[in-house]
Design a protein around this motif. Structure first.
Motif, PDB file in Angstrom:
ATOM      1  N   UNK A  74      60.562 102.002 -51.043  1.00  0.00           N
ATOM      2  CA  UNK A  74      60.212 102.871 -49.919  1.00  0.00           C
ATOM      3  C   UNK A  74      59.915 104.259 -50.461  1.00  0.00           C
ATOM      4  N   UNK A  75      58.969 104.931 -49.813  1.00  0.00           N
ATOM      5  CA  UNK A  75      58.461 106.217 -50.282  1.00  0.00           C
ATOM      6  C   UNK A  75      58.496 107.204 -49.131  1.00  0.00           C
ATOM      7  N   UNK A  76      58.925 108.428 -49.402  1.00  0.00           N
ATOM      8  CA  UNK A  76      58.870 109.506 -48.424  1.00  0.00           C
ATOM      9  C   UNK A  76      57.821 110.498 -48.907  1.00  0.00           C
ATOM     10  N   UNK A  77      56.739 110.602 -48.149  1.00  0.00           N
ATOM     11  CA  UNK A  77      55.565 111.385 -48.538  1.00  0.00           C
ATOM     12  C   UNK A  77      55.791 112.881 -48.306  1.00  0.00           C
ATOM     13  N   UNK A  78      55.144 113.748 -49.090  1.00  0.00           N
ATOM     14  CA  UNK A  78      55.255 115.195 -48.856  1.00  0.00           C
ATOM     15  C   UNK A  78      54.622 115.622 -47.533  1.00  0.00           C
ATOM     16  N   UNK A  79      54.821 116.875 -47.169  1.00  0.00           N
ATOM     17  CA  UNK A  79      54.224 117.464 -45.981  1.00  0.00           C
ATOM     18  C   UNK A  79      52.704 117.445 -46.094  1.00  0.00           C
ATOM     19  N   UNK A  80      52.041 117.208 -44.966  1.00  0.00           N
ATOM     20  CA  UNK A  80      50.580 117.283 -44.933  1.00  0.00           C
ATOM     21  C   UNK A  80      49.995 116.303 -43.945  1.00  0.00           C
ATOM     22  N   UNK A  81      49.181 116.809 -43.032  1.00  0.00           N
ATOM     23  CA  UNK A  81      48.573 115.952 -42.019  1.00  0.00           C
ATOM     24  C   UNK A  81      47.536 114.997 -42.558  1.00  0.00           C
ATOM     25  N   UNK A  82      47.115 115.204 -43.819  1.00  0.00           N
ATOM     26  CA  UNK A  82      46.193 114.252 -44.439  1.00  0.00           C
ATOM     27  C   UNK A  82      46.920 112.996 -44.891  1.00  0.00           C
ATOM     28  N   UNK A  83      48.255 113.019 -44.870  1.00  0.00           N
ATOM     29  CA  UNK A  83      49.074 111.954 -45.428  1.00  0.00           C
ATOM     30  C   UNK A  83      48.761 110.547 -44.940  1.00  0.00           C
ATOM     31  N   UNK A  84      48.605 110.326 -43.624  1.00  0.00           N
ATOM     32  CA  UNK A  84      48.351 108.951 -43.174  1.00  0.00           C
ATOM     33  C   UNK A  84      47.120 108.317 -43.813  1.00  0.00           C
ATOM     34  N   UNK A  85      46.002 109.047 -43.835  1.00  0.00           N
ATOM     35  CA  UNK A  85      44.787 108.492 -44.413  1.00  0.00           C
ATOM     36  C   UNK A  85      44.900 108.386 -45.940  1.00  0.00           C
ATOM     37  N   UNK A  86      45.506 109.383 -46.561  1.00  0.00           N
ATOM     38  CA  UNK A  86      45.703 109.344 -48.009  1.00  0.00           C
ATOM     39  C   UNK A  86      46.550 108.128 -48.394  1.00  0.00           C
ATOM     40  N   UNK A  87      47.553 107.800 -47.576  1.00  0.00           N
ATOM     41  CA  UNK A  87      48.426 106.668 -47.884  1.00  0.00           C
ATOM     42  C   UNK A  87      47.738 105.325 -47.654  1.00  0.00           C
ATOM     43  N   UNK A  88      46.822 105.248 -46.706  1.00  0.00           N
ATOM     44  CA  UNK A  88      46.042 104.017 -46.548  1.00  0.00           C
ATOM     45  C   UNK A  88      45.273 103.741 -47.834  1.00  0.00           C
ATOM     46  N   UNK A  89      44.656 104.778 -48.392  1.00  0.00           N
ATOM     47  CA  UNK A  89      43.924 104.618 -49.645  1.00  0.00           C
ATOM     48  C   UNK A  89      44.872 104.268 -50.792  1.00  0.00           C
ATOM     49  N   UNK A  90      46.027 104.935 -50.850  1.00  0.00           N
ATOM     50  CA  UNK A  90      47.000 104.646 -51.910  1.00  0.00           C
ATOM     51  C   UNK A  90      47.489 103.203 -51.830  1.00  0.00           C
TER      52      UNK A  90
END
Length: 509
Positions: free
Chosen positions: A95-111
């Motif tokens: 499990x991963x806790x992502x940093x602050x940033x509203x781009x996170x959801x889309x960035x994580x789909x790519x990741x």
């Protein structure tokens, strides 16, 4: 037939509770995310328990209450993603806790997609939630709940990284909170366009009013109320000024209770789990770019990162903007929408609309996880429009990071993007020198905002020194200058400066 390792989105879920609803519970971040996950598991059309058990990696978006130094006032889980998974019968290896940033959801789909293509995992999930309404509801009550949980197990906490978006210098000069930061950007854009205060405010309202119509029909909206242009631009007690140029109805609504989840698998895993192919949605194009630091940017009225991300994602998808059927442009404030519209040639009255949710001021702005709702809604709509394309633009920081995804039900092999190359090109763009503490002297106002949300109304200024053109920040409580900033137009006004080595103070020259 695509490669069996091709990533597909197979399940999406959303949840909202409104403070005025009769069944309002005041839920925790974990409980809100759990409802989003349950909806996503059911949405796969397969056995929810089997899908939950198959999830190997969970990427979790960070709530406001765990994004800064202040403690969560109602308690929190020490392992947010595992607390959620425990409730749905899952036990992911990572499990991963992502940093602050509203781009996170889309960035994580790519990741997640890259990890699936590489054979590292077969099933991943992205979760997010924001309990801002709960925090407000219990703020003055004695019967506060305790949401503290201790869950054992692995957690890859990437840290909030919130320090990337500010410095001691910017904090000293009032750049605390997104509203003041974006106020500076929107006023810089107004300066470039040569518009009056009134004309620009009307443009902002004309951009956002159609979004409220979408929100009014969305069952997951936090504020499902249609707003007129006149209602948005008219300052009242209910629509008070927050930071210039924004009255409340142009500002992201962060006191919401919302949760969402997106499940991504390989094609092979989707088949093995029994997910109907009618539920599959592919990521055709993607880009994740980073902007220069705020004060270094040569032109504060534009965003090369957002512009390049939009173009690169379309290039990777092999389509043009005319081929897009749905858009969701991150709309915390007008500026992020304006800059992408300018780049792509979109207008406020585009018949396709600029949001599928209703936008952050009306649908709701659940912190870092808003675009997870945008992705979920895009997926849902595209399933009903086979072969068409959806565009999601996600923004983080002070236009600091921008991620774009292009979605469709049409099968496609995973494609790589040029984000690393484009990031290097953006970093190499010309910059403006900064003189943090001018020793006296004069300058002009490049852009500004006014904080109405502080006990003392305060002007925040980014300016240029007459001596060498370098950039500086200043604040002001000077009556004459504040009158110009609140009742007139201070762009380009001449000012004098004095400093104590910590804060620069400005007055009219």
């Amino acid at each position: 037939m695509v490669d069996p390792r091709t990533p597909v989105i197979v399940g999406v879920g959303q949840f909202t509770e409104r403070i005025g609803d009769p069944d309002y519970r005041g839920m925790s971040a974990v409980e809100l995310a759990t409802e989003g996950v349950r909806a996503a598991l059911a949405d796969t059309g397969a056995d929810p328990a089997a899908v939950a058990a198959a999830i190997q990696t969970v990427y979790a978006l960070r709530q406001f209450e765990i994004s800064g130094p202040m403690p969560a006032t109602l308690g929190r889980s020490n392992n947010y993603p595992r607390s959620v998974m425990r409730r749905v019968g899952g036990d992911p290896a990572r499990v991963v806790l992502e940093p602050v940033g509203g781009q996170g959801p889309q960035k994580l789909v790519t990741e997640a997609g890259n990890a699936i293509v590489a054979g590292e995992i077969d099933v991943a999930m992205i979760i997010g939630s924001e309990p801002g309404s709960t925090a407000r509801y219990y703020a003055d009550r004695e019967d506060k709940p305790d949401f503290t949980e201790h869950v054992e197990g692995q957690l890859e906490d990437r840290g909030s990284q919130i320090e990337k978006y500010f410095s001691g210098y910017t904090v000293n000069h009032g750049l605390i909170g997104a509203t003041v930061q974006y106020g500076l950007l929107d006023n810089a854009r107004r300066a470039r366009l040569g518009l009056s205060v009134a004309d620009y405010r009307r443009q902002m309202a004309e951009l956002f009013a159609p979004m409220s119509k979408v929100a009014a029909k969305n069952p997951y909206s936090s504020s499902p109320v249609e707003r007129s242009v006149e209602e948005i631009i008219t300052v009242t007690d209910d629509n008070r000024m927050i930071c210039d140029p924004y009255p409340r109805l142009l500002v992201a609504r962060d006191q919401v209770n919302q949760g969402a989840a997106v499940i991504i698998t390989s094609v092979a895993a989707a088949r093995e789990l029994g997910v109907p192919e009618g539920n599959w949605v592919y990521l055709h194009g993607h880009a994740d770019l980073t902007e220069q630091d705020l004060l270094a940017r040569a032109d504060l009225s534009v965003s090369p990162a957002a512009a390049h991300a939009a173009r690169e994602a379309l290039r990777v998808a092999g389509i043009g903007v005319d081929d897009v059927a749905t858009f969701d442009l991150y709309s915390c404030f007008p500026f992020p929408v304006f800059v992408v519209c300018e780049e792509l040639g979109l207008t406020a009255d585009d018949p396709r609309g600029l949001t599928v949710t209703g936008g952050l001021p009306y649908f709701g702005g659940p912190g870092n996880s808003y675009s997870l709702h945008a992705i979920a809604e895009t997926v849902t709509q595209l399933r009903d429009r086979p072969g068409q394309f959806g565009f999601v633009g996600a923004n983080g920081g002070t236009m600091s990071k921008y991620s774009v995804g292009i979605y469709s039900t049409t099968p496609v092999e995973w494609r790589t993007d040029r984000s690393a190359q484009l990031d290097a090109e953006i970093a190499a763009l010309p910059t403006v020198p900064v003189t943090e503490y001018p020793q006296g002297g004069t300058g002009v106002i490049e852009t500004y905002t006014v904080r109405y949300d502080w006990p003392t109304r305060t002007g925040i200024i980014i300016g240029r020194l007459d001596a060498d053109g370098s950039r500086f920040m200043a604040i002001t409580t000077d009556d004459e200058l504040l009158t110009l900033m609140t009742e007139g137009d201070p762009l380009g006004a001449a000012i004098t400066l004095r400093t104590d080595g910590k804060v620069n103070q400005a007055a009219l020259a």
